[in-house]
Design an enzyme around this catalytic site. Structure first.
Site, PDB file in Angstrom:
ATOM      1  N   GLU A  45      13.233  -5.008   7.718  1.00  0.00           N
ATOM      2  CA  GLU A  45      11.735  -5.048   6.940  1.00  0.00           C
ATOM      3  C   GLU A  45      12.062  -3.999   5.881  1.00  0.00           C
ATOM      4  OE1 GLU A  45       9.285  -6.049   5.701  1.00  0.00           O
ATOM      5  OE2 GLU A  45       7.640  -5.403   7.243  1.00  0.00           O
ATOM      6  N   ASP A  46      11.427  -4.210   4.566  1.00  0.00           N
ATOM      7  CA  ASP A  46      11.789  -3.324   3.492  1.00  0.00           C
ATOM      8  C   ASP A  46      11.241  -1.947   3.595  1.00  0.00           C
ATOM      9  OD1 ASP A  46       9.236  -4.365   3.318  1.00  0.00           O
ATOM     10  OD2 ASP A  46       9.447  -5.243   1.221  1.00  0.00           O
TER      11      ASP A  46
ATOM     12  N   ARG B 221      10.519  -7.282  -7.720  1.00  0.00           N
ATOM     13  CA  ARG B 221      11.679  -7.489  -6.578  1.00  0.00           C
ATOM     14  C   ARG B 221      12.886  -7.251  -7.179  1.00  0.00           C
ATOM     15  NH1 ARG B 221       8.660  -8.732  -2.331  1.00  0.00           N
ATOM     16  NH2 ARG B 221       6.804 -10.104  -2.650  1.00  0.00           N
TER      17      ARG B 221
ATOM     18  N   GLY C 148       9.940  -9.191   0.905  1.00  0.00           N
ATOM     19  CA  GLY C 148      10.272  -8.073   0.450  1.00  0.00           C
ATOM     20  C   GLY C 148      11.770  -7.613   1.135  1.00  0.00           C
TER      21      GLY C 148
ATOM     22  N   ASP D 250       4.776   1.256   6.657  1.00  0.00           N
ATOM     23  CA  ASP D 250       3.873   2.322   6.208  1.00  0.00           C
ATOM     24  C   ASP D 250       2.864   2.299   7.150  1.00  0.00           C
ATOM     25  OD1 ASP D 250       2.258  -0.057   5.579  1.00  0.00           O
ATOM     26  OD2 ASP D 250       2.910   0.425   3.313  1.00  0.00           O
TER      27      ASP D 250
ATOM     28  N   PHE E 234       2.855   4.235  -3.753  1.00  0.00           N
ATOM     29  CA  PHE E 234       3.325   2.607  -4.000  1.00  0.00           C
ATOM     30  C   PHE E 234       4.642   2.502  -4.769  1.00  0.00           C
ATOM     31  CE2 PHE E 234       2.731  -1.453  -6.044  1.00  0.00           C
ATOM     32  CZ  PHE E 234       2.634  -2.081  -4.865  1.00  0.00           C
TER      33      PHE E 234
ATOM     34  N   ASP F 143       7.605  -5.305  -4.398  1.00  0.00           N
ATOM     35  CA  ASP F 143       6.809  -5.839  -5.507  1.00  0.00           C
ATOM     36  C   ASP F 143       5.649  -5.406  -5.802  1.00  0.00           C
ATOM     37  OD1 ASP F 143       4.492  -8.445  -4.708  1.00  0.00           O
ATOM     38  OD2 ASP F 143       5.773  -7.424  -3.223  1.00  0.00           O
TER      39      ASP F 143
END
Length: 180
Positions: free
Chosen positions: A104-105, A170, A50, A108, A157, A164
């Protein structure tokens, strides 16, 4: 920007690429200031898959010497977090005594990023900083401080810019949110 379909889900436009790029510019400025006179060579740790686009964008903006490593972690299946962090591909180098910036993408629940930081410290890393493009603060309840956050977003989401849905989406330059 139009709606897109990935597998069995429809996604609508959410964050345009220019907004993402502006947030990444600000992050890079902060990190460059923090590391401008560093004499050591930190490690940029890309969390696969990610964070590939985000890490690449950051690397083009950061002006100090650094090495690149990667690791693959997973805690998602479909659109849900499993709560379990899997490590299908371990670290691609030695971190003992090194300063590390994790890229990090999205953060959460924080399960993955906290487990990764603990793992790096257990392997002897000298310092570990966390840099995330996106944070979902309404579900992040860990005590662990995130050093660099590009943008805060609601708990929804999302796909695009490295993120993705079952490996699709992506390569989309904008971010889309699930349209339920």
């Amino acid at each position: 920007m139009d709606r897109i379909t990935l597998h069995d889900k429809v996604f609508k436009p959410y964050i345009k690429n220019d907004v993402l790029e502006a947030a990444i510019d600000k992050l890079a400025d902060r990190i460059n200031k923090d590391f401008e006179n560093c004499e050591d060579i930190p490690i940029f740790l890309c969390v696969l898959n990610g964070a590939v686009m985000f890490t690449g964008a950051m690397m083009k903006r950061l002006t100090f010497k650094a090495e690149l490593m990667s690791i693959k972690l997973s805690s998602y299946q479909g659109t849900e977090s499993t709560g379990t962090v899997l490590v299908p591909l371990g670290l691609t180098g030695d971190v003992k005594g090194r300063r590390i910036i994790i890229f990090e993408d999205v953060v959460d629940t924080g399960n993955t990023i906290v487990a990764l930081k603990e793992m790096l410290l257990d392997k002897g890393a000298g310092e570990v900083r966390i840099c995330t493009m996106l944070l979902k603060p309404e579900i992040y309840s860990k005590a662990e401080k995130l050093d660099y956050v590009g943008m805060e977003i609601p708990n929804a989401f999302i796909v695009g810019y490295g993120l993705d849905y079952n490996e699709l989406g992506r390569n989309i330059k904008d971010i889309y949110v699930i349209d339920e």
